[in-house]
Motif scaffolding. Sequence first.
Motif, PDB file in Angstrom:
ATOM      1  N   ALA A   9      -2.353  19.766  -6.284  1.00  0.00           N
ATOM      2  CA  ALA A   9      -3.145  18.485  -6.798  1.00  0.00           C
ATOM      3  C   ALA A   9      -2.377  17.867  -7.892  1.00  0.00           C
ATOM      4  CB  ALA A   9      -4.554  18.603  -7.297  1.00  0.00           C
ATOM      5  N   GLU A  10      -1.907  18.507  -8.944  1.00  0.00           N
ATOM      6  CA  GLU A  10      -1.126  17.857  -9.911  1.00  0.00           C
ATOM      7  C   GLU A  10       0.078  17.014  -9.417  1.00  0.00           C
ATOM      8  OE1 GLU A  10      -2.365  20.992 -10.022  1.00  0.00           O
ATOM      9  OE2 GLU A  10      -3.970  20.563 -11.556  1.00  0.00           O
ATOM     10  N   ARG A  11       0.786  17.802  -8.441  1.00  0.00           N
ATOM     11  CA  ARG A  11       2.127  17.213  -7.884  1.00  0.00           C
ATOM     12  C   ARG A  11       1.818  16.060  -6.924  1.00  0.00           C
ATOM     13  NH1 ARG A  11       7.526  17.850  -7.211  1.00  0.00           N
ATOM     14  NH2 ARG A  11       8.138  17.801  -5.120  1.00  0.00           N
ATOM     15  N   VAL A  12       0.663  16.179  -6.117  1.00  0.00           N
ATOM     16  CA  VAL A  12       0.391  14.998  -5.319  1.00  0.00           C
ATOM     17  C   VAL A  12      -0.064  13.808  -6.208  1.00  0.00           C
ATOM     18  CG1 VAL A  12      -1.501  14.212  -3.809  1.00  0.00           C
ATOM     19  CG2 VAL A  12      -0.428  16.560  -3.643  1.00  0.00           C
ATOM     20  N   TRP A  13      -1.098  14.136  -7.177  1.00  0.00           N
ATOM     21  CA  TRP A  13      -1.211  12.902  -7.916  1.00  0.00           C
ATOM     22  C   TRP A  13      -0.210  12.104  -8.616  1.00  0.00           C
ATOM     23  CZ3 TRP A  13      -6.425  11.006 -10.030  1.00  0.00           C
ATOM     24  CH2 TRP A  13      -7.336  11.408  -8.758  1.00  0.00           C
ATOM     25  N   ARG A  14       0.890  13.035  -9.277  1.00  0.00           N
ATOM     26  CA  ARG A  14       1.773  12.576 -10.082  1.00  0.00           C
ATOM     27  C   ARG A  14       2.841  11.781  -9.024  1.00  0.00           C
ATOM     28  NH1 ARG A  14       6.639  15.059 -10.972  1.00  0.00           N
ATOM     29  NH2 ARG A  14       5.672  17.162 -10.478  1.00  0.00           N
ATOM     30  N   ARG A  15       3.194  12.466  -7.973  1.00  0.00           N
ATOM     31  CA  ARG A  15       3.899  11.620  -7.144  1.00  0.00           C
ATOM     32  C   ARG A  15       3.573  10.497  -6.561  1.00  0.00           C
ATOM     33  NH1 ARG A  15       4.981  15.477  -2.527  1.00  0.00           N
ATOM     34  NH2 ARG A  15       6.034  13.440  -1.695  1.00  0.00           N
ATOM     35  N   TYR A  16       2.026  10.378  -6.295  1.00  0.00           N
ATOM     36  CA  TYR A  16       1.313   9.271  -5.724  1.00  0.00           C
ATOM     37  C   TYR A  16       1.710   8.243  -6.724  1.00  0.00           C
ATOM     38  CZ  TYR A  16      -2.152   5.618  -4.782  1.00  0.00           C
ATOM     39  OH  TYR A  16      -2.717   4.508  -4.471  1.00  0.00           O
ATOM     40  N   PHE A  17       1.160   8.436  -7.952  1.00  0.00           N
ATOM     41  CA  PHE A  17       1.339   7.148  -8.983  1.00  0.00           C
ATOM     42  C   PHE A  17       2.751   6.799  -9.233  1.00  0.00           C
ATOM     43  CE2 PHE A  17      -2.915   8.512  -9.548  1.00  0.00           C
ATOM     44  CZ  PHE A  17      -3.681   7.104  -9.447  1.00  0.00           C
ATOM     45  N   GLU A  18       3.558   7.780  -9.356  1.00  0.00           N
ATOM     46  CA  GLU A  18       5.080   7.260  -9.430  1.00  0.00           C
ATOM     47  C   GLU A  18       5.480   6.545  -8.325  1.00  0.00           C
ATOM     48  OE1 GLU A  18       6.697  11.428 -11.640  1.00  0.00           O
ATOM     49  OE2 GLU A  18       7.162  11.046  -9.497  1.00  0.00           O
ATOM     50  N   THR A  19       5.161   6.590  -7.006  1.00  0.00           N
ATOM     51  CA  THR A  19       5.308   5.964  -5.972  1.00  0.00           C
ATOM     52  C   THR A  19       4.544   4.564  -5.928  1.00  0.00           C
ATOM     53  OG1 THR A  19       5.576   8.068  -4.688  1.00  0.00           O
ATOM     54  CG2 THR A  19       5.483   5.899  -3.104  1.00  0.00           C
ATOM     55  N   SER A  74       0.905  -1.441   0.011  1.00  0.00           N
ATOM     56  CA  SER A  74       0.068   0.050  -0.053  1.00  0.00           C
ATOM     57  C   SER A  74       0.878   1.352  -0.135  1.00  0.00           C
ATOM     58  CB  SER A  74      -0.903   0.054   1.153  1.00  0.00           C
ATOM     59  OG  SER A  74      -1.472  -1.136   1.802  1.00  0.00           O
ATOM     60  N   VAL A  75       0.306   2.138  -0.516  1.00  0.00           N
ATOM     61  CA  VAL A  75       1.038   3.565  -0.453  1.00  0.00           C
ATOM     62  C   VAL A  75      -0.001   4.638   0.280  1.00  0.00           C
ATOM     63  CG1 VAL A  75       1.654   5.620  -1.537  1.00  0.00           C
ATOM     64  CG2 VAL A  75       2.409   3.309  -2.491  1.00  0.00           C
ATOM     65  N   HIS A  76       0.128   4.650   1.643  1.00  0.00           N
ATOM     66  CA  HIS A  76      -0.512   5.519   2.366  1.00  0.00           C
ATOM     67  C   HIS A  76      -0.116   7.028   2.789  1.00  0.00           C
ATOM     68  CE1 HIS A  76      -2.211   1.549   4.026  1.00  0.00           C
ATOM     69  NE2 HIS A  76      -3.202   2.178   3.456  1.00  0.00           N
ATOM     70  N   PHE A  77       1.187   6.960   2.416  1.00  0.00           N
ATOM     71  CA  PHE A  77       2.074   8.269   2.616  1.00  0.00           C
ATOM     72  C   PHE A  77       2.685   8.609   1.686  1.00  0.00           C
ATOM     73  CE2 PHE A  77       1.294   6.568   7.072  1.00  0.00           C
ATOM     74  CZ  PHE A  77       1.176   7.819   7.933  1.00  0.00           C
ATOM     75  N   LEU A  78       3.075   9.954   1.124  1.00  0.00           N
ATOM     76  CA  LEU A  78       4.033  10.531   0.477  1.00  0.00           C
ATOM     77  C   LEU A  78       5.059  11.259   1.494  1.00  0.00           C
ATOM     78  CD1 LEU A  78       2.077  11.840  -2.735  1.00  0.00           C
ATOM     79  CD2 LEU A  78       3.290   9.652  -2.324  1.00  0.00           C
ATOM     80  N   GLN A  79       6.396  10.609   1.389  1.00  0.00           N
ATOM     81  CA  GLN A  79       7.196  11.035   2.655  1.00  0.00           C
ATOM     82  C   GLN A  79       6.518  11.223   3.780  1.00  0.00           C
ATOM     83  OE1 GLN A  79       8.830  14.294   0.611  1.00  0.00           O
ATOM     84  NE2 GLN A  79      10.765  13.301  -0.191  1.00  0.00           N
ATOM     85  N   GLU A  80       6.595  12.257   4.610  1.00  0.00           N
ATOM     86  CA  GLU A  80       6.022  12.127   5.840  1.00  0.00           C
ATOM     87  C   GLU A  80       4.441  12.366   5.942  1.00  0.00           C
ATOM     88  OE1 GLU A  80       7.821  11.514   8.502  1.00  0.00           O
ATOM     89  OE2 GLU A  80       9.346  10.995   7.270  1.00  0.00           O
ATOM     90  N   VAL A  81       3.885  12.837   5.057  1.00  0.00           N
ATOM     91  CA  VAL A  81       2.558  13.284   5.097  1.00  0.00           C
ATOM     92  C   VAL A  81       1.653  12.127   4.456  1.00  0.00           C
ATOM     93  CG1 VAL A  81       2.682  15.773   5.086  1.00  0.00           C
ATOM     94  CG2 VAL A  81       2.719  14.723   2.808  1.00  0.00           C
ATOM     95  N   SER A  82       0.216  12.207   4.913  1.00  0.00           N
ATOM     96  CA  SER A  82      -0.674  10.887   4.707  1.00  0.00           C
ATOM     97  C   SER A  82      -1.686  11.346   3.603  1.00  0.00           C
ATOM     98  CB  SER A  82      -1.535  10.880   5.910  1.00  0.00           C
ATOM     99  OG  SER A  82      -2.569   9.793   5.575  1.00  0.00           O
ATOM    100  N   LEU A  83      -1.873  10.510   2.541  1.00  0.00           N
ATOM    101  CA  LEU A  83      -3.056  10.478   1.744  1.00  0.00           C
ATOM    102  C   LEU A  83      -4.618  10.191   2.338  1.00  0.00           C
ATOM    103  CD1 LEU A  83      -0.999   8.591  -0.807  1.00  0.00           C
ATOM    104  CD2 LEU A  83      -1.648  10.812  -1.154  1.00  0.00           C
ATOM    105  N   ASP A  84      -4.531   9.553   3.328  1.00  0.00           N
ATOM    106  CA  ASP A  84      -6.088   9.084   3.600  1.00  0.00           C
ATOM    107  C   ASP A  84      -6.337   9.253   5.200  1.00  0.00           C
ATOM    108  OD1 ASP A  84      -4.227   7.096   4.561  1.00  0.00           O
ATOM    109  OD2 ASP A  84      -5.757   5.552   4.020  1.00  0.00           O
ATOM    110  N   THR A  85      -5.640   9.880   5.917  1.00  0.00           N
ATOM    111  CA  THR A  85      -5.723  10.504   7.267  1.00  0.00           C
ATOM    112  C   THR A  85      -5.952  11.671   7.409  1.00  0.00           C
ATOM    113  OG1 THR A  85      -3.602  10.105   8.126  1.00  0.00           O
ATOM    114  CG2 THR A  85      -4.918   8.160   8.220  1.00  0.00           C
ATOM    115  N   GLU A  86      -6.781  12.111   8.452  1.00  0.00           N
ATOM    116  CA  GLU A  86      -6.722  13.891   8.596  1.00  0.00           C
ATOM    117  C   GLU A  86      -5.622  14.164   9.228  1.00  0.00           C
ATOM    118  OE1 GLU A  86     -10.670  15.584   9.367  1.00  0.00           O
ATOM    119  OE2 GLU A  86     -11.678  13.844   8.761  1.00  0.00           O
ATOM    120  N   ASP A  87      -5.170  13.258  10.392  1.00  0.00           N
ATOM    121  CA  ASP A  87      -3.852  13.835  10.887  1.00  0.00           C
ATOM    122  C   ASP A  87      -2.646  13.438   9.817  1.00  0.00           C
ATOM    123  OD1 ASP A  87      -4.971  13.748  13.354  1.00  0.00           O
ATOM    124  OD2 ASP A  87      -4.528  11.900  13.903  1.00  0.00           O
ATOM    125  N   PHE A  88      -1.905  14.370   9.850  1.00  0.00           N
ATOM    126  CA  PHE A  88      -0.660  14.320   8.805  1.00  0.00           C
ATOM    127  C   PHE A  88      -1.092  14.398   7.362  1.00  0.00           C
ATOM    128  CE2 PHE A  88       0.218  11.538  12.419  1.00  0.00           C
ATOM    129  CZ  PHE A  88       1.232  12.197  13.061  1.00  0.00           C
TER     130      PHE A  88
END
Length: 275
Positions: A138-148, A115-129
């Motif tokens: 959004a462009e950068r988050v999505w690009r980095r997410y799918f690269e990860t 699973s990928v729940h984090f990009l570096q120290e920050v979380s994709l699916d929790t309100e904390d972090f």
Amino acid sequence: MLTDYHVHLRPDEADATPERHFTPGNAERYRTVAEEHGVSELGVAEHVYRFTAALDVWQHPLWRGFARDDLDAYCEFVREETDLRLGIEADFIPGREDKMANLLEGRPWDFVVGSVHFLQEVSLDTEDFSIWRTGVSAERVWRRYFETIAESARCGLYDVIAHPDLVKVWGDRAPKPDGDLRRYYEPAVEAFAESGVAVELSTAGLRKPVSELYPSDALLAMVADAGCPIALSSDAHTTEQLAYRYEDALEALDRAGVREIAVFENRERRMEPIG
Ligand SMILES: [Zn+2]
Ligand SMILES: [Zn+2]
């Protein structure tokens, strides 16, 4: 055959203890409800960060707050006291592949879910972090997410890549890139196909703000066209969520022309007709 592999025997609360939830009685309840839904292949995939061994891999504060349980006791419980397939949901933490390999090694998994729940120290699916409080586009988050996600497929640790477009989990509550999203999916699908990993179709997204299957129809079509095996799961954390809205999943698979799903035993995969 129908499967539900990516299943948790307890909710995500830190006080949901093994004493309460890792019991033969609870496993039997899950088995009974799965059978009512026509699911004969039932597995469990507890979050790796619930185990103390995870802190040898990563010391994120969220993990430190949860890492209490003994990993070998979990494996022994599932193997000795249940008839469920033994899996684990092991986060992909870039740069920590060797440490995660050490944790996984020598334990009797039927399958390992990445699973990928984090990009570096920050979380994709929790309100904390949350990553959405960092001001990154959004462009950068999505690009980095799918690269990860692509990296997670290529690292070779995993049998299944979980909820492969989790980045959309918040739906309208988070920014989303404009236009055709397939430009983001491409590197991930290429990595899935080249690595030979199975890709999860999860109904969990249907009970999240986005209210969609993971993956989206467009991504599922790309995955199917690339010939990747599909693994079917609900990511249930309670018996009520087992095989949740599988009729939607089966329709999506049908639309994508998928006729078989992946079945796992001792980390070997075979394909079985759906149904
Ligand atoms: Zn997950
Ligand atoms: Zn999960």
